[in-house]
Design an enzyme around this catalytic site. Structure first.
Site, short mmCIF file in Angstrom:
data_model
loop_
_atom_site.label_atom_id
_atom_site.label_comp_id
_atom_site.label_asym_id
_atom_site.label_seq_id
_atom_site.Cartn_x
_atom_site.Cartn_y
_atom_site.Cartn_z
N HIS A 7 28.88 4.94 -6.67
CA HIS A 7 28.63 6.37 -6.50
C HIS A 7 28.89 6.80 -5.06
CE1 HIS A 7 25.65 9.89 -6.31
NE2 HIS A 7 26.57 10.26 -7.17
N ASP A 37 33.36 12.88 -4.30
CA ASP A 37 33.21 14.33 -4.41
C ASP A 37 34.28 15.00 -3.57
OD1 ASP A 37 30.55 14.33 -5.84
OD2 ASP A 37 30.00 13.23 -4.03
N HIS A 50 30.00 15.79 -0.35
CA HIS A 50 29.21 16.20 -1.51
C HIS A 50 28.62 17.60 -1.36
CE1 HIS A 50 25.46 16.62 -3.85
NE2 HIS A 50 26.13 15.98 -4.79
#
Length: 239
Positions: A7, A37, A50
């Site tokens: 992640h 992201d 992000h």
């Protein structure tokens, strides 16, 4: 075997969405996916970050979209995590594509709506075309209309809906958006929904699992559920 997806790169060990976090994930062969992201700089360059604002993960202030790439590249994106990472920069998506190509699947989350970042889908697809990586990535977003737009622009790229909650008619929403991936916050994902989606040909990503007990539980549901985690090492103990 459940795919381990890092992640924002290996964000448990390095500042999220930085090249160091990406390289750490790439260095572990058992990590088969990396989630990142993407937003646009003021001058329209896809970059990794992000938050819509700069304060949490950089030395900058204000909105990402109000800064040019040159201005964003001047910021320190590492020292907030640990002084050892002082000098880390906000990477461009192109830099990441060059590093990841041929080594790992990339989950590109568009942190935007089509109204917030006009042209973001086209710019990302253009980069994927240029680097011949359309078959090595998926594009996901909370904005279902944006995912439908990606699908209309290029039906060959895998797309997914990101969901936090448990809406009704979930699989019907995937079909309406032309998506083939369900990316759901794990507190809302159930064994029944995961298995039903997989049986109907959709891929399933559960996020963000960091507690070993949660990881082990979701892995037990079905071997094809992908696990997105900040701490891949905690998952790899079970692989």
């Amino acid at each position: 075997m459940n795919i381990c997806m890092a992640h924002r790169g290996w964000s448990g060990k390095a500042p999220e969405n930085t090249m160091t976090a990406i390289r750490l994930a790439l260095a572990e062969p058992a990590i088969r996916g990396i989630e990142i992201d993407v937003q646009l700089s003021r001058d329209g360059v896809p970059v990794l970050i992000h938050d819509f604002t700069l304060e949490r993960t950089t030395t900058g202030r204000g909105l990402v979209m109000d800064h040019t790439l040159e201005e964003l590249r001047e910021l320190d994106a590492g020292s907030w995590f640990n002084e050892r990472f002082a000098g880390e920069r906000i990477p461009t998506l192109e830099e990441v594509l060059q590093a990841v190509k041929g080594r790992c699947t990339l989950n590109i989350e568009l942190k935007a709506t089509s109204d917030m970042y006009p042209g973001i889908a086209e710019k990302v697809l253009e980069l994927l075309e240029r680097h011949e990586m359309k078959q090595e990535v998926c594009i996901t977003s909370f904005d279902h209309d944006l995912i439908r737009q990606v699908r209309e622009l290029d039906a060959t790229v895998e797309t997914g809906l990101i969901v936090m909650g448990r809406p009704v008619l979930m699989l019907e929403q995937l079909e309406a958006a032309g998506a083939n991936i369900l990316s759901m916050g794990y507190p809302y994902l159930t064994r029944e929904l995961a298995c039903e989606a997989l049986e109907k040909g959709y891929k399933v990503i559960a996020w963000t699992l960091d507690e070993p007990s949660h990881i082990r539980t979701v892995m037990s549901w079905h071997p094809d559920v992908q696990i997105c985690t900040n701490h891949p090492d905690r998952m790899l103990e079970f692989v």
